[in-house]
Design a protein around this motif. Structure first.
Motif, PDB file in Angstrom:
ATOM      1  N   ASN A 112       0.911  -0.332  -0.143  1.00 37.30           N
ATOM      2  CA  ASN A 112      -0.344  -0.139  -0.106  1.00 37.30           C
ATOM      3  C   ASN A 112       0.899   0.879  -0.052  1.00 37.30           C
ATOM      4  OD1 ASN A 112      -2.460  -1.647   0.246  1.00 37.30           O
ATOM      5  ND2 ASN A 112      -2.288  -1.731   2.491  1.00 37.30           N
ATOM      6  N   TYR A 132      -4.006 -13.134  -6.093  1.00 39.14           N
ATOM      7  CA  TYR A 132      -3.545 -12.072  -6.776  1.00 39.14           C
ATOM      8  C   TYR A 132      -4.495 -11.961  -7.964  1.00 39.14           C
ATOM      9  CZ  TYR A 132       0.173 -14.237  -8.634  1.00 39.14           C
ATOM     10  OH  TYR A 132       0.657 -15.553  -9.723  1.00 39.14           O
ATOM     11  N   THR A 156      -2.194  -3.576  -2.128  1.00 37.38           N
ATOM     12  CA  THR A 156      -1.515  -3.263  -3.185  1.00 37.38           C
ATOM     13  C   THR A 156      -0.141  -4.163  -2.692  1.00 37.38           C
ATOM     14  OG1 THR A 156      -3.207  -1.963  -4.124  1.00 37.38           O
ATOM     15  CG2 THR A 156      -1.285  -1.979  -5.799  1.00 37.38           C
ATOM     16  N   GLN A 207      -3.075  -6.807  -6.677  1.00 37.67           N
ATOM     17  CA  GLN A 207      -3.627  -6.501  -5.481  1.00 37.67           C
ATOM     18  C   GLN A 207      -4.131  -8.145  -5.010  1.00 37.67           C
ATOM     19  OE1 GLN A 207      -5.917  -3.999  -5.674  1.00 37.67           O
ATOM     20  NE2 GLN A 207      -7.634  -5.184  -4.090  1.00 37.67           N
ATOM     21  N   ASN A 255      -6.127 -11.260  -3.461  1.00 31.89           N
ATOM     22  CA  ASN A 255      -7.758 -11.603  -3.506  1.00 31.89           C
ATOM     23  C   ASN A 255      -8.001 -12.176  -2.862  1.00 31.89           C
ATOM     24  OD1 ASN A 255      -7.402  -9.549  -5.711  1.00 31.89           O
ATOM     25  ND2 ASN A 255      -7.784 -11.947  -7.343  1.00 31.89           N
ATOM     26  N   VAL A 275      -1.630  -6.153 -11.518  1.00 30.53           N
ATOM     27  CA  VAL A 275      -2.286  -4.804 -12.059  1.00 30.53           C
ATOM     28  C   VAL A 275      -1.787  -3.912 -13.060  1.00 30.53           C
ATOM     29  CG1 VAL A 275      -2.996  -2.089 -11.077  1.00 30.53           C
ATOM     30  CG2 VAL A 275      -3.367  -4.541  -9.283  1.00 30.53           C
TER      31      VAL A 275
END
Length: 84
Positions: free
Chosen positions: A31, A76, A46, A59, A61, A79
């Motif tokens: 993050n 995941y 993230t 990201q 999941n 991105v």
């Protein structure tokens, strides 16, 4: 779940000791903040990982203790992936 364990279970990095070393070198951010191997990961986080000449952003999941090899990519979503 710990960051180093998530990276191993999701097969983003093959060995947990290697994941720990990469985190200690400051090449992983969670993050937007530099992360240690013991950083707690939760769904929705993230991760930005520096692999040599690539910067991969994923990201999270799901966080499960064990998964089969074929199901590892469901943990995941990539991105973006860029060269540096």
């Amino acid at each position: 779940m710990r960051l180093d364990k998530f990276l191993k279970v999701s097969r983003l990095i093959k060995r947990r000791t290697l994941a720990k070393e990469v985190a200690e070198q400051g090449r992983i951010a969670v993050n937007g903040n530099q992360a240690k191997a013991s950083t707690t990961i939760a769904p929705g986080d993230t991760l930005t990982i520096e692999f040599g000449q690539k910067l991969v952003t994923v990201q999270v999941n799901d966080t499960r203790e064990t998964v089969r090899k074929g199901e590892a990519e469901t943990l995941y979503t990539v991105v973006k992936e860029e060269k540096i």
